[in-house]
Structure formats: C-alpha cells, structure tokens
Motif scaffolding. Structure first.
Motif, PDB file in Angstrom:
ATOM      1  N   LEU A   1      15.205  61.852 120.897  1.00 20.73           N
ATOM      2  CA  LEU A   1      16.238  62.685 120.211  1.00 20.73           C
ATOM      3  C   LEU A   1      16.392  62.124 118.848  1.00 20.73           C
ATOM      4  CD1 LEU A   1      18.431  63.030 123.461  1.00 20.73           C
ATOM      5  CD2 LEU A   1      16.766  64.754 122.654  1.00 20.73           C
ATOM      6  N   LEU A   2      17.133  62.963 117.973  1.00 21.31           N
ATOM      7  CA  LEU A   2      17.398  62.716 116.725  1.00 21.31           C
ATOM      8  C   LEU A   2      16.559  61.553 115.964  1.00 21.31           C
ATOM      9  CD1 LEU A   2      21.129  61.456 118.235  1.00 21.31           C
ATOM     10  CD2 LEU A   2      20.447  63.502 116.967  1.00 21.31           C
ATOM     11  N   GLN A   3      15.364  62.118 115.973  1.00 21.14           N
ATOM     12  CA  GLN A   3      14.012  61.201 115.256  1.00 21.14           C
ATOM     13  C   GLN A   3      14.470  61.322 113.736  1.00 21.14           C
ATOM     14  OE1 GLN A   3      11.802  59.446 116.981  1.00 21.14           O
ATOM     15  NE2 GLN A   3      13.547  59.744 117.931  1.00 21.14           N
ATOM     16  N   GLU A   4      15.281  62.165 113.235  1.00 19.65           N
ATOM     17  CA  GLU A   4      15.420  62.038 111.776  1.00 19.65           C
ATOM     18  C   GLU A   4      16.714  60.990 111.481  1.00 19.65           C
ATOM     19  OE1 GLU A   4      17.728  65.870 113.435  1.00 19.65           O
ATOM     20  OE2 GLU A   4      15.860  64.444 113.983  1.00 19.65           O
ATOM     21  N   PHE A   5      17.159  60.229 112.460  1.00 17.44           N
ATOM     22  CA  PHE A   5      18.075  59.354 112.332  1.00 17.44           C
ATOM     23  C   PHE A   5      17.820  58.041 112.793  1.00 17.44           C
ATOM     24  CE2 PHE A   5      20.330  63.317 112.238  1.00 17.44           C
ATOM     25  CZ  PHE A   5      21.300  63.230 111.337  1.00 17.44           C
TER      26      PHE A   5
ATOM     27  N   GLY B   1      18.873  56.111 104.350  1.00 15.07           N
ATOM     28  CA  GLY B   1      19.016  54.564 104.717  1.00 15.07           C
ATOM     29  C   GLY B   1      20.470  54.278 104.850  1.00 15.07           C
ATOM     30  N   ARG B   2      21.202  55.306 105.096  1.00 16.15           N
ATOM     31  CA  ARG B   2      22.688  55.096 105.200  1.00 16.15           C
ATOM     32  C   ARG B   2      22.884  54.833 107.053  1.00 16.15           C
ATOM     33  NH1 ARG B   2      22.931  59.435 101.446  1.00 16.15           N
ATOM     34  NH2 ARG B   2      22.919  60.795 103.337  1.00 16.15           N
ATOM     35  N   GLU B   3      23.536  53.620 107.156  1.00 19.88           N
ATOM     36  CA  GLU B   3      23.938  53.498 108.637  1.00 19.88           C
ATOM     37  C   GLU B   3      24.971  54.245 109.074  1.00 19.88           C
ATOM     38  OE1 GLU B   3      22.380  51.266 110.188  1.00 19.88           O
ATOM     39  OE2 GLU B   3      21.033  50.221 108.758  1.00 19.88           O
ATOM     40  N   GLN B   4      24.959  54.472 110.251  1.00 14.60           N
ATOM     41  CA  GLN B   4      25.989  55.047 110.880  1.00 14.60           C
ATOM     42  C   GLN B   4      26.175  54.815 112.470  1.00 14.60           C
ATOM     43  OE1 GLN B   4      25.416  59.358 111.125  1.00 14.60           O
ATOM     44  NE2 GLN B   4      27.412  59.830 111.861  1.00 14.60           N
ATOM     45  N   ALA B   5      27.386  54.255 112.656  1.00 19.09           N
ATOM     46  CA  ALA B   5      27.656  53.924 113.979  1.00 19.09           C
ATOM     47  C   ALA B   5      28.592  55.156 114.905  1.00 19.09           C
ATOM     48  CB  ALA B   5      28.503  52.408 114.128  1.00 19.09           C
TER      49      ALA B   5
END
Length: 302
Positions: free
Chosen positions: A257-261, A208-212
C-alpha cells in the motif's frame, strides 16, 4: 611484585645455574635478577635457593616450587600462543544475536556458507527482536535492523531495507485501500513492540517530505512474522520490513500500500563492542557478511 615475572627469573636462574648467566639471558642486571628471587622468597616465606660464591642449588621447597613454575609458565605460554593465533586464524565460538526473521531468512544461509570455509569456528546464535546489550550479555556480534544502538559499539553497514505497509486482498475487499498516510486512521493497523513510539508510522512523499501518522489497531506483538501472518489472513494492515513481508507479497497473500509514500530506508548494521584486538572470527565473519550482502536490494529473497 610481578609474580609471573619473578617466577620466570627464578626458573631461569635454576636452569642457568647462576644469577649472572640468568641475568645475561634475560637482559637484566645481576642485581635485578637477585632482587626478583629475593622478593619471591620473601613473598613465599621460604628459601628457594642455596647460594654459594660459585653456584646455586635448589632447596627442597625450591625444587617443588620450580616444578610448579615450569608447569604454570608452560601453560601461560600456550595460552598466549592460543590467544595470538585466535587473532589471526578464525576459530572458537562466535556468539551472535539478531532478529528472528532476519536470522532465519538471511543470516542462516550466510552462516552455512561461512562454516563451509572455516571449520574451526562454532556459532552460538540467539534470535530475539529486542535490542540486546552485547557487552552485558556477552555477545561478540549483533546484526541490527535500524540504528546501531549504543555509541560504544563499532558498526559496519551491511545494507538497507525498506518498510512496506501491506494488507491482504480479503481485507482490501472489505475496506477501501488508503490513498494517503492520513487515511490509515480509519484502518485496523497492527503495531510492533520494538518501534518507538510503536503507534507512529513514518512516510516520505515524492518530494522527500517526511510525514508521521498515528495508527491504532487490535493487535500488538514483539514479532514481525506473527503480525505479517495475521495480516495475510485478512485481519488488518501491517507495516514491516521487506525481508518479512516480501514472501507474502510474492505469493499474493499481501498487497503493498501507499507506494507513492515510500518511507526512508532502514539501515542494517553489524555491531560489535570494540575494534581493539578484534578476534579473527568476528573480523572475518563481518567482512564475509559485507561481501555476501553487497548489492542486496529489497531483501525479499534469501
């Protein structure tokens, strides 16, 4: 002076034949009834009624004015009935705006179904990916992807969509697929005009950690369909809502892509300027959209 009120009193005096009878029908005092007519005569600068102790009669000016009063008051009554009916029965033109892709894929079928039920409603639909000022540009309703916009708007949530980063099989054959959001820095990422800031893509990990992450690329556009089509032809990576890229993913032209994020869900709202005196056509259409889109998951199908 309330001119329409004075005209109503004057007309009632003419039709009743006396100030006393008119006052009784209007639930006014005789003096108040007489004052309304006197103020109207003063405003017009002419005598409308000849008064005797037993009855009143029209002057020539009064007769001409009375005929116009009957017409104007009749028109006013019809206008009031029409407005009141519009608040109960859906009819008239509903001016609506939404994004191009959502309008074509999802709003068009909903409009067709609504029109089949409500034959007296007309739609004037404007498709634009920019955020439209509903009040300034005279729209009754907007469907917005993301935030509802102005705090002065009433918003009803229709559902949620998700942003999906995608690239074509051809692109991924020439470049290694990113395994983390940070690796997007080494890729050609297309940017969209109406995201602020437009070169910042946001993700969320399994915890649940946000990343930009900041991205860059050689294509920027104000239309998501164009970005998805260019990406499907092997030119780069696109980050678009599921209702835009879904058909291309199902057709095998784009690969998620990046479906775990998975990024945070993006809400979809129906927004309109005011809850007070909401017309029947707007109220019923919004209710119809809420029911029609209930349970919609990824919005990749119409």
């Amino acid at each position: 002076m309330d001119r329409f009120g004075a005209m109503q009193v004057f007309s009632q005096v003419v039709e009743s034949g006396s100030f006393a009878k008119a006052a009784d029908r209007l639930n006014l005092s005789t003096s108040a009834t007489s004052r309304h007519v006197a103020e109207l005569e003063s405003h017009l600068g002419t005598r409308l009624l000849n008064r005797t102790t037993r009855r009143v009669s029209l002057t020539d000016s009064g007769r001409a004015f009375y005929e116009r009063c009957v017409q104007l008051l009749g028109d006013l009554g019809e206008a009031e009935q029409e407005a009141a009916r519009a608040a109960v029965v859906p009819r008239g033109t509903l001016k609506l705006t939404t994004s191009v892709a959502f309008g074509v894929r999802h709003l068009a079928p909903a409009i067709a179904a609504f029109l089949a039920r409500h034959r007296e409603v007309r739609f004037d639909v404007s498709l634009s990916d920019r955020i439209v000022d509903l009040v300034e540009e005279g729209f009754d309703l907007g469907i917005r992807i993301g935030g509802p916009g102005s705090e002065n708007l009433v918003a009803r949530k229709l559902g949620e969509t998700r942003l999906v980063p995608c690239a074509s099989p051809e692109y991924l054959a020439s470049k290694r697929a990113p395994k983390s959001p940070e690796e997007l820095a080494g890729h050609n990422c297309f940017t969209y005009e109406y995201v602020t800031p437009r070169n910042l893509w946001r993700f969320r990990d399994a915890a649940g950690r946000e990343q930009a992450v900041r991205v860059s690329g050689n294509l920027h556009s104000n239309n998501g369909d164009l970005l998805a089509e260019v990406a499907a032809r092997g030119a780069g990576i696109v980050f678009e809502p599921a209702f835009i890229v879904g058909p291309e993913v199902r057709a095998g032209r784009l690969v998620p892509l990046l479906q775990e994020f998975v990024p945070a869900p993006v809400p979809i709202y129906a927004v309109y300027p005011s809850r007070k005196h909401l017309s029947a056509k707007v109220r019923l259409f919004v209710d119809f959209l809420v029911d029609s889109f209930a349970g919609t998951g990824d919005w990749t199908l119409p």
